[in-house]
Design a protein around this motif. Sequence first.
Motif, PDB file in Angstrom:
ATOM      1  N   THR A   1      -6.055   0.228  -6.094  1.00  0.00           N
ATOM      2  CA  THR A   1      -4.617   0.071  -5.900  1.00  0.00           C
ATOM      3  C   THR A   1      -4.371  -0.211  -4.420  1.00  0.00           C
ATOM      4  N   THR A   2      -3.592  -1.246  -4.131  1.00  0.00           N
ATOM      5  CA  THR A   2      -3.216  -1.565  -2.755  1.00  0.00           C
ATOM      6  C   THR A   2      -1.770  -1.136  -2.528  1.00  0.00           C
ATOM      7  N   CYS A   3      -1.573  -0.257  -1.555  1.00  0.00           N
ATOM      8  CA  CYS A   3      -0.234   0.234  -1.237  1.00  0.00           C
ATOM      9  C   CYS A   3       0.274  -0.409   0.055  1.00  0.00           C
ATOM     10  N   HIS A   4       1.603  -0.431   0.208  1.00  0.00           N
ATOM     11  CA  HIS A   4       2.204  -1.065   1.381  1.00  0.00           C
ATOM     12  C   HIS A   4       3.587  -0.467   1.611  1.00  0.00           C
ATOM     13  N   SER A   5       4.343  -1.071   2.509  1.00  0.00           N
ATOM     14  CA  SER A   5       5.630  -0.502   2.914  1.00  0.00           C
ATOM     15  C   SER A   5       6.652  -0.448   1.780  1.00  0.00           C
ATOM     16  N   ARG A   6       6.466  -1.240   0.732  1.00  0.00           N
ATOM     17  CA  ARG A   6       7.409  -1.252  -0.392  1.00  0.00           C
ATOM     18  C   ARG A   6       6.921  -0.419  -1.584  1.00  0.00           C
ATOM     19  N   THR A   7       5.787   0.228  -1.435  1.00  0.00           N
ATOM     20  CA  THR A   7       5.262   1.039  -2.531  1.00  0.00           C
ATOM     21  C   THR A   7       6.151   2.261  -2.774  1.00  0.00           C
TER      22      THR A   7
END
Length: 223
Positions: A125-131
Motif C-alpha cells: 500500500t502506498t500512502c500520501h498526503s491525501r490518504t
Amino acid sequence: MHSEMFALPEETTQDELLSLIEKLNDDQKIHGILVQLPLPKHLDEKSVINAIRPEKDVDAFHPVNVGKIMIGDYDFVPCTPAGIMELIAESGVEVEGKTCVVVGRSNIVGKPMSMLLLHKNGTVTTCHSRTKNLKEVTKTADILVAAVGKANFISQDMVKPGAVVIDVGMNRLENGALVGDVDFENVEKIAGAITPVPGGVGPMTIAMLMKNTFTAAKNSKIK
C-alpha cells in the motif's frame, strides 16, 4: 574507481549543463552520471534527467530505467530504494506475503520502493498526503517505509508491534539535530527492527550508487 566532480555555479544555464552532460555521455572513461537534485529553479530538471543516457543513468531516474523497474527487468534501481531492499535482505526479513506500507510517493523513493517490494511478492500500500485514516493503514504494516520528509512524523501509535520500520527521512531540527521521519526513541520500543538516522539508509544509498556504477561499467564492456 575513477571519478570526476563538477561543482557548477548556481547561475549555470540550461544549455551549459546539457552540454556538460553530453560531453560525459560521450566520454568512454565515464560509466555513470549523477546530477545532484534539486536543481536551481531556472533549470528544467526533467530535461536534464532525460539528457543522461539510460545506460549511464546510475540514479535510475531516466524514463527508460523507470519503465524497466515497472516491468521488473532492470539494470539499475534508484539508490535509496535499492539500499533499503539490501538492508531487508541482509537482515533476513522475508518480504513475500508480508503487508508492506510505503508512506510517500516521490519518484525518487516512494514509487520505486513500492515497486521493488511488489516484485518481491509483498502486498503493498502506498500512502500520501491525501490518504484517509493513515494511522489505521500504517498499523497493518509488517514492513513500514517512511519517506515523507517530516521530522518524527511516524509515532509509536502508528506502528504495529514487531514491524520492520525503515526510516528514509533526513530532517534538521532547530537545535541542529538530525532526525528521521520516525520518532525513533518511542517506535524502537515496539518495532521488531528499525533503522537509525543518521547511519541507517544513508550509507546504503551511497553503496548502491557504487554498485550501479559498477554494473554500468560491466554492461559497457559486454557491449
